[in-house]
Design a protein around this motif. Structure first.
Motif, short mmCIF file in Angstrom:
data_model
loop_
_atom_site.label_atom_id
_atom_site.label_comp_id
_atom_site.label_asym_id
_atom_site.label_seq_id
_atom_site.Cartn_x
_atom_site.Cartn_y
_atom_site.Cartn_z
N PHE A 19 0.90 -1.28 0.00
CA PHE A 19 0.00 0.28 0.12
C PHE A 19 0.85 1.35 0.17
O PHE A 19 1.73 1.44 1.26
CB PHE A 19 -0.87 -0.06 1.11
N VAL A 20 0.96 1.97 -1.02
CA VAL A 20 1.69 3.22 -1.26
C VAL A 20 0.56 4.26 -1.66
O VAL A 20 0.18 4.59 -2.52
CB VAL A 20 2.59 2.96 -2.47
N THR A 25 6.69 9.67 -3.59
CA THR A 25 7.48 9.80 -2.55
C THR A 25 7.85 8.29 -1.92
O THR A 25 8.83 8.05 -1.28
CB THR A 25 7.12 10.71 -1.44
N SER A 26 7.13 7.24 -2.26
CA SER A 26 7.28 6.16 -1.85
C SER A 26 7.33 4.99 -2.69
O SER A 26 6.72 5.09 -3.97
CB SER A 26 5.95 5.65 -0.50
N GLN A 27 7.88 3.78 -2.17
CA GLN A 27 8.21 2.39 -3.20
C GLN A 27 7.17 1.45 -2.86
O GLN A 27 7.01 1.06 -1.94
CB GLN A 27 9.69 2.16 -2.76
N ASN A 29 6.33 -2.56 -3.19
CA ASN A 29 7.17 -3.85 -3.25
C ASN A 29 8.25 -3.56 -2.07
O ASN A 29 9.27 -4.18 -2.15
CB ASN A 29 7.83 -4.32 -4.51
N SER A 30 8.06 -2.56 -0.89
CA SER A 30 8.99 -2.43 0.04
C SER A 30 8.06 -2.98 1.30
O SER A 30 7.15 -2.98 1.55
CB SER A 30 9.28 -1.19 0.16
N PHE A 31 9.01 -2.71 2.49
CA PHE A 31 8.46 -3.40 3.68
C PHE A 31 7.54 -2.27 4.15
O PHE A 31 6.75 -2.60 4.85
CB PHE A 31 9.75 -3.45 4.76
N ALA A 32 7.96 -1.03 4.00
CA ALA A 32 7.26 -0.04 4.55
C ALA A 32 5.66 -0.06 3.69
O ALA A 32 4.75 0.08 4.35
CB ALA A 32 7.57 1.36 3.92
N ALA A 33 5.67 -0.39 2.43
CA ALA A 33 4.36 -0.70 1.72
C ALA A 33 3.64 -1.84 2.40
O ALA A 33 2.49 -1.74 2.46
CB ALA A 33 4.65 -1.09 0.29
N ILE A 34 4.56 -3.09 2.62
CA ILE A 34 3.85 -4.09 3.22
C ILE A 34 3.21 -3.57 4.56
O ILE A 34 2.13 -4.10 5.02
CB ILE A 34 4.74 -5.31 3.33
N ASP A 35 3.81 -2.99 5.33
CA ASP A 35 3.43 -2.75 6.72
C ASP A 35 2.06 -1.67 6.54
O ASP A 35 1.12 -2.03 7.24
CB ASP A 35 4.39 -1.68 7.55
N LEU A 88 22.12 -0.79 -1.82
CA LEU A 88 21.50 0.18 -2.80
C LEU A 88 20.21 0.76 -2.09
O LEU A 88 19.32 0.11 -2.27
CB LEU A 88 21.12 -0.96 -3.81
N GLU A 89 20.37 1.89 -1.72
CA GLU A 89 19.06 2.46 -1.16
C GLU A 89 18.27 3.21 -2.31
O GLU A 89 18.64 3.58 -3.02
CB GLU A 89 19.46 3.54 -0.26
N LEU A 90 16.96 2.97 -2.43
CA LEU A 90 16.07 3.38 -3.09
C LEU A 90 15.72 5.06 -2.67
O LEU A 90 16.11 5.63 -1.61
CB LEU A 90 14.94 2.79 -3.08
N PRO A 91 15.08 5.68 -3.75
CA PRO A 91 14.90 7.14 -3.34
C PRO A 91 14.05 7.59 -1.93
O PRO A 91 14.29 8.63 -1.39
CB PRO A 91 14.05 7.66 -4.47
N ASP A 92 13.27 6.48 -1.71
CA ASP A 92 12.41 6.72 -0.37
C ASP A 92 13.22 6.37 0.69
O ASP A 92 12.56 6.33 1.90
CB ASP A 92 11.04 6.34 -0.81
N GLY A 93 14.51 5.90 0.79
CA GLY A 93 15.03 5.43 1.89
C GLY A 93 15.00 3.93 2.06
O GLY A 93 15.54 3.37 2.82
#
Length: 256
Positions: A19-20, A25-27, A29-35, A88-93
């Motif tokens: 969920f983005v 500003t967000s990515q 398929n990331s742990f933040a999106a899963i959270d 390899l950090e993505l633009p949103d950290g």
């Protein structure tokens, strides 16, 4: 369908790449999106895409190329060793997570895993086996060969959905009203994940839903972000909504 993946409530909400809410500003398929998706509901299914690193490690990434932070040019994930991913950090950290890490990080979450790279098949199977995640994953791919290759490496059966050719065969069977042909076309998978329309052609119809249910299959429709459309599809009898907005889907389905 005996796999306990299917014991969750219906209609199912499949969070498209997590969920983005602010894609600028967000990515996904990331742990933040899963959270963020799991904060909507623990019953949300995480839909994720799988690419492969140079050494065949399955990672959560939609496209074969991605842009690291710092204004660097896009690079191909197939040129990256898995050991280099944390740097390899993505633009949103965020960083590109591996499937193995995702299954461990979220030990009760269910995942809809779309295999987009043949090189990833072996590691997808190994990650699922090592995490003993057979009852909480649904494997899919536009390629039947990729899906079958992966399932053949699994220690136990998992839920699956149709490849592009299998979807076409099912649509043909429904169009000619042949229940026998539909059952034969859908014998190797548990669900059809399809768009509501393909151009001007309507794909999801009440007849297709009836044929699928008669054959013991589910229908999941992608990618639906309008609550009114979600409610209409649920009223038609579809079993799942793949969406960028699981928050809106949760409210729409609750009220349907």
């Amino acid at each position: 369908m005996t796999n306990t993946f299917w014991t969750g409530p219906r209609p199912r909400i499949l969070a498209h790449r997590g969920f983005v809410l602010h894609p600028e500003t967000s990515q996904g398929n990331s742990f933040a999106a899963i959270d963020a998706a799991l904060e909507v509901s623990a019953d949300v299914i995480i839909e994720t895409d799988i690419q492969a690193t140079a050494d065949g490690v399955a990672v959560l990434l939609h496209d074969p190329h991605f842009t690291p932070a710092g204004g660097l040019a896009p690079i191909g994930i197939r040129a990256v060793q898995a050991s280099a991913l944390p740097s390899l950090e993505l633009p949103d950290g965020q960083t590109v997570p591996t499937l193995r890490d995702a299954l461990v990080q979220y030990p009760t979450a269910r995942f809809n895993i779309d295999i987009k790279a043949a090189l990833a098949c072996v590691d997808v199977a190994a990650a699922i086996n090592d995490a003993r995640a057979w009852n909480r994953v649904l494997l899919t791919s536009f390629s039947r060969n990729r899906r079958l290759r992966t399932t053949q490496l699994l220690e136990r059966p998992v839920a699956t959905s149709a490849s592009s050719r299998e979807v076409a065969a099912c649509l043909t069977a429904a169009s000619v009203r042949s229940a026998r042909q539909f059952r034969r076309a859908s014998a190797r998978f548990d669900a059809l994940q399809i768009p509501e329309r393909a151009g001007r052609i309507r794909v999801v119809t009440p007849r297709l839903v009836r044929f699928a249910h008669a054959a013991g299959k589910e229908i999941h429709v992608w990618t639906v972000n309008e609550p009114a459309t979600m409610a209409r599809l649920v009223a038609m009898g579809v079993d799942g909504i793949v969406t960028d907005r699981p928050d809106l889907a949760y409210r729409a389905i609750e009220g349907s």
